[in-house]
Design a protein around this motif. Sequence first.
Motif, PDB file in Angstrom:
ATOM      1  N   MET A 131       6.139 -12.349  -7.353  1.00 57.87           N
ATOM      2  CA  MET A 131       5.802 -11.066  -7.904  1.00 57.87           C
ATOM      3  C   MET A 131       5.464 -10.067  -6.795  1.00 57.87           C
ATOM      4  N   PHE A 132       4.716 -10.493  -5.798  1.00 53.96           N
ATOM      5  CA  PHE A 132       4.323  -9.571  -4.748  1.00 53.96           C
ATOM      6  C   PHE A 132       5.474  -9.291  -3.792  1.00 53.96           C
ATOM      7  N   ASP A 133       6.455 -10.207  -3.697  1.00 51.43           N
ATOM      8  CA  ASP A 133       7.633  -9.909  -2.889  1.00 51.43           C
ATOM      9  C   ASP A 133       8.348  -8.692  -3.432  1.00 51.43           C
ATOM     10  N   ARG A 134       8.457  -8.608  -4.756  1.00 49.43           N
ATOM     11  CA  ARG A 134       9.124  -7.470  -5.378  1.00 49.43           C
ATOM     12  C   ARG A 134       8.360  -6.184  -5.063  1.00 49.43           C
ATOM     13  N   ALA A 147       7.893  -1.133  -2.200  1.00 50.63           N
ATOM     14  CA  ALA A 147       7.125  -0.216  -1.364  1.00 50.63           C
ATOM     15  C   ALA A 147       7.803  -0.018  -0.011  1.00 50.63           C
ATOM     16  N   GLY A 148       8.453  -1.030   0.500  1.00 44.57           N
ATOM     17  CA  GLY A 148       9.138  -0.952   1.781  1.00 44.57           C
ATOM     18  C   GLY A 148      10.292   0.026   1.780  1.00 44.57           C
ATOM     19  N   ARG A 149      10.952   0.179   0.630  1.00 43.52           N
ATOM     20  CA  ARG A 149      12.054   1.136   0.547  1.00 43.52           C
ATOM     21  C   ARG A 149      11.562   2.540   0.825  1.00 43.52           C
ATOM     22  N   PHE A 150      10.400   2.856   0.323  1.00 41.01           N
ATOM     23  CA  PHE A 150       9.877   4.206   0.499  1.00 41.01           C
ATOM     24  C   PHE A 150       9.333   4.419   1.899  1.00 41.01           C
ATOM     25  N   ARG A 151       8.828   3.368   2.504  1.00 38.88           N
ATOM     26  CA  ARG A 151       8.353   3.496   3.885  1.00 38.88           C
ATOM     27  C   ARG A 151       9.529   3.810   4.796  1.00 38.88           C
ATOM     28  N   SER A 204       0.763   0.083   4.825  1.00 41.29           N
ATOM     29  CA  SER A 204       1.939  -0.761   4.993  1.00 41.29           C
ATOM     30  C   SER A 204       2.185  -1.578   3.722  1.00 41.29           C
ATOM     31  N   PRO A 205       3.428  -2.015   3.503  1.00 41.24           N
ATOM     32  CA  PRO A 205       3.704  -2.835   2.318  1.00 41.24           C
ATOM     33  C   PRO A 205       2.868  -4.115   2.272  1.00 41.24           C
ATOM     34  N   GLU A 206       2.601  -4.694   3.430  1.00 41.99           N
ATOM     35  CA  GLU A 206       1.795  -5.916   3.478  1.00 41.99           C
ATOM     36  C   GLU A 206       0.354  -5.629   3.058  1.00 41.99           C
ATOM     37  N   ALA A 207      -0.183  -4.519   3.550  1.00 47.82           N
ATOM     38  CA  ALA A 207      -1.562  -4.150   3.192  1.00 47.82           C
ATOM     39  C   ALA A 207      -1.650  -3.820   1.706  1.00 47.82           C
TER      40      ALA A 207
END
Length: 101
Positions: free
Chosen positions: A1-4, A9-13, A61-64
């Motif tokens: 779920m969090f990978d998605r 979020a990474g696409r927008f970064r 960041s997406p990870e944060a």
Amino acid sequence: MFDRTRRYAGRFRGAEKKSAPEPRASRERRTHNLFEAAAAYVAARAEDDQDRVEETAGWVSPEALSFGVSELACRAVIALARERDESPATVARDLLGLPVA
């Protein structure tokens, strides 16, 4: 779920880096901590506010963001479990619509 969520979020970064930066006054620039970002992101998702989702996804960041959302989910399940006088596992399964284990 969090990978998605992380990929989303990474696409927008990545899109922010490609576009020309907007000029901002130094007093308008504000940093956001990961918990603030996670709370705003989850609230925007709950309200189905896509513009706000995109904005808040770029705060950290997406990870944060993923960590913050996970921490928020844990705290929410614990709070609901205490309120309902049930175990966190029971509450989590109920929120996801899963059968009782």
